[in-house]
Every structure is written in structure tokens, then in C-alpha cells.
Design an enzyme around this catalytic site. Structure first.
Site: not given
Ligand code: 3EB
Length: 343
Positions: A225, A337
Site C-alpha cells: 500500500r 483512484e
Molecule cells: C487496489 O487497491 C486498487 O496492480 O499495481 C492499486 C494500486 C490497484 C496498484 C497494481 C492496483 C495496483 O487493488 C488497484
């Protein structure tokens, strides 16, 4: 103009980011620092190349009417750049920037694995052993590949296989973005550093993405994250915040409600960057939304842009660099996002 005093800590981190728009004078904004890489989010998408001695990535993320922005990564050290096959890279002795483009394919996973493999081999060979931040810009992200699998899921399979193969050398997954682009193909670029400085963080409100259940795809997404970069001597710590959406646990929440998806996304970022979560990871300090800069906001439906801009203008620091993109998000039910850098 800023005046520096001998012995005073530098005012910027060793690695920095800023957004340059077509009206800006880049030289003035970069102010004597070295460019490690440039990423133009504009109309055209092209394979990365070397431009005035630094990698230049061009990604198709802006409609003709929208403003083009260039994300410029700078450092206070001399930069050396080069090419290795399709990869374009730069290094400053402490940090490493690398980019590559994958042209449209019927099925992406084998090429994604090969390209990531080449990139990891290069960074490892040059002595940059820790990943800091990755961006994956995927054309037709929620569309089907030649086998009928969603392109994002197909991409995630190849990426997960590389992280599995490199688990002994690269044990953690860094902060990342996986988002739609306006042209077919996949652009990826990433930052790495010397050993011992990066810490990958999870969000107490969200299931770690690498442990998502298989309903979201045969291989779960390989990212953390956020990634915390320990400050070098005299520098400030930096926290790279992944693309964050309206996901609680592993569920998308507030279907078809942009206001609440936006509020949940901001609350997720607040919980991720705050003192309580950093403390839980054994790290000092903590950040607020007003510490976020180099913010990128991805909005699926153009009609939602005004509402999202209004909420972000309230949440973030006036004067922070913020860019908005009208692109698909990796789940069809996600409307927004947001990512950024805390410092
Ligand atoms: C999520 O939280 C939303 O596949 O690298 C956010 C950040 C998301 C990175 C990635 C995907 C990615 O799942 C999507």
C-alpha cells in the site's frame, strides 16, 4: 530564491518529484538539480528513450482537450543513463529509474514476466537491490485479452510469477499503481535504491493486495500500500503512496456513488499515512493528507471530474502538484483512484 547555510540540512529530499505543465519553465523548477527521469502523461504513447541524458517515458493518458503533464524525478547527484535492450534507465549512485513499453499483445503474461525479469536483472547487476515504487499503465485494462481473460488479470499473472521467482532476492513488494491508459499495450516504469532504506507498508483497513482472494484473478496483485524511504543524512523521510481506491478489506464499497468512493479513498490514505499506522510498522512520525504532493487522481467517468476535483481541492494542500486523468480503473466498479508522495 532560497538561501542555503553551510551545514544546514537540504530543503529537499535527495530524490524528488514535481509536475511540469506546458506553460512552466522546467529549468526554473528543477533549479540546478539533475534529472533522473521524465514521464509525460500526454496524448501520444511511445517507447521510452534517452532525451538530454535522461529517460523520457511518454504515456497516452490525456484526451486531446486535457492538459499534458510531465512528472520529473530529480536528484542532487550526478546522473548516468543508458539503455539495455528495450529498457531505458538512469542511476545516481543511490537511486535507479527504469522504463520499458510492451506493445499490444493477445496475451501479456509471458512478456510481462520477461520484461520485469530483464528490469530486475539490470537493477540487481547495477547494485540497486530495493524496489521503491512501480507504475503499470495498462491499455484496455478491464477489456479481454485473446483468451477472454481481463488484461489486468493477465498482467497480474506475469508480474506475480516474477516476484515469486525473485522472492529470495526481492522479498517485499513495493508501492505501485496499476491503472488504465488510453492506448493498447503496457507502459511500466519504476524506482529502486541501494539496500536497507525501503520499508513496505500495509493499510489496516485493506487486505494486502497480494492476499486478495482468487475471485479478483488467478494471481493476486503484487504490491504494497505504501513504501517508506528512510532519509539519508540531512534529508527528510518520504512515503510513496500506492494507487488507492474505495476498497475495504478486499471489497469495492459504495458502488455507483462517486462522493462516497472519493471519501473512502481519502480515508484509506489518511489511515495508511497517519502516525498510528507508521508506528505499527515501527516507524517514527506520521503524515496527513496536506503532506501529500505529486498527487495523481484517476477518474473513470468524465462526468465525475468536477466532484472529484472539488473534494481533492478541500483535502490536499493548496499548491500541491495535482493531476487528474480520465482513464479506466482496474476494477470496473471503481470510479476513482488516488496516489501521491508524502514528505
Ligand atoms: C487496489 O487497491 C486498487 O496492480 O499495481 C492499486 C494500486 C490497484 C496498484 C497494481 C492496483 C495496483 O487493488 C488497484
Amino acid at each position: 530564491m532560497t538561501v542555503s547555510h553551510p551545514g544546514a540540512p537540504p530543503l529537499t529530499a535527495a530524490l524528488d518529484c514535481l509536475f511540469v505543465t506546458p506553460g512552466d519553465d522546467e529549468r526554473e523548477r528543477v533549479a540546478g538539480r539533475q534529472v533522473l527521469g521524465r514521464v509525460t502523461y500526454g496524448q501520444s504513447g511511445r517507447p521510452p528513450l534517452l532525451h538530454h541524458g535522461a529517460p523520457l517515458v511518454r504515456i497516452s493518458m490525456a484526451e486531446p482537450a486535457a492538459e499534458r503533464i510531465t512528472e520529473v524525478w530529480t536528484t542532487d547527484r550526478p546522473v548516468r543513463s543508458g539503455r539495455a535492450g528495450d529498457l531505458v534507465y538512469a542511476e545516481d549512485g543511490e537511486h535507479f529509474f527504469c522504463a520499458v513499453r510492451i506493445d499490444e499483445q493477445g496475451v501479456y503474461r509471458d512478456t510481462v514476466r520477461a520484461v520485469y525479469e530483464a528490469a530486475f536483472s539490470l537493477m540487481w547487476r547495477l547494485g540497486y537491490t530495493e524496489l521503491l515504487r512501480m507504475w503499470n499503465l495498462v491499455g484496455a485494462i478491464t477489456g479481454p485479452n485473446a483468451e477472454g481473460m481481463e488484461n489486468y488479470r493477465d498482467f497480474c499473472v506475469g508480474r506475480a510469477e516474477v516476484f515469486e521467482a525473485w522472492a529470495d532476492r526481492i522479498p517485499g513488494m513495493p508501492a505501485a499503481t496499476g491503472i488504465g491508459a488510453l492506448r493498447p499495450g503496457i507502459d511500466l516504469y519504476f524506482l529502486a535504491c541501494r539496500t536497507g532504506r525501503a520499508r513496505h507498508l500495509e493499510n489496516p483497513r485493506q487486505t494486502p493486495a497480494h492476499r486478495y482472494p482468487t475471485q479478483y484473478g488467478p494471481k493476486s496483485p503484487s504490491f504494497a500500500r505504501a513504501t517508506y524511504l528512510e532519509p539519508g543524512a540531512g534529508a527528510r523521510p518520504v512515503l510513496y503512496v500506492s494507487g488507492t481506491a474505495s476498497i475495504i478489506g478486499d471489497d469495492t464499497v459504495h458502488l455507483d456513488d462517486i462522493e462516497r468512493q472519493c471519501a473512502t479513498t481519502l480515508a484509506n490514505i489518511e489511515a495508511l499515512i497517519g502516525a498510528e499506522n507508521l508506528g505499527g510498522h515501527g516507524l517514527p512520525g506520521g503524515f496527513r493528507l496536506t503532506d501529500l504532493d505529486c498527487v495523481k487522481v484517476y477518474v473513470r467517468d468524465a462526468e465525475h471530474l468536477p466532484a472529484v476535483r472539488a473534494r481533492c481541492a478541500e483535502a490536499f494542500r493548496p499548491g500541491a502538484d495535482i493531476a487528474y486523468f480520465n482513464v479506466d480503473v482496474c476494477r470496473p466498479d471503481l470510479l476513482v483512484e488516488i496516489e501521491g508522495v508524502c514528505r
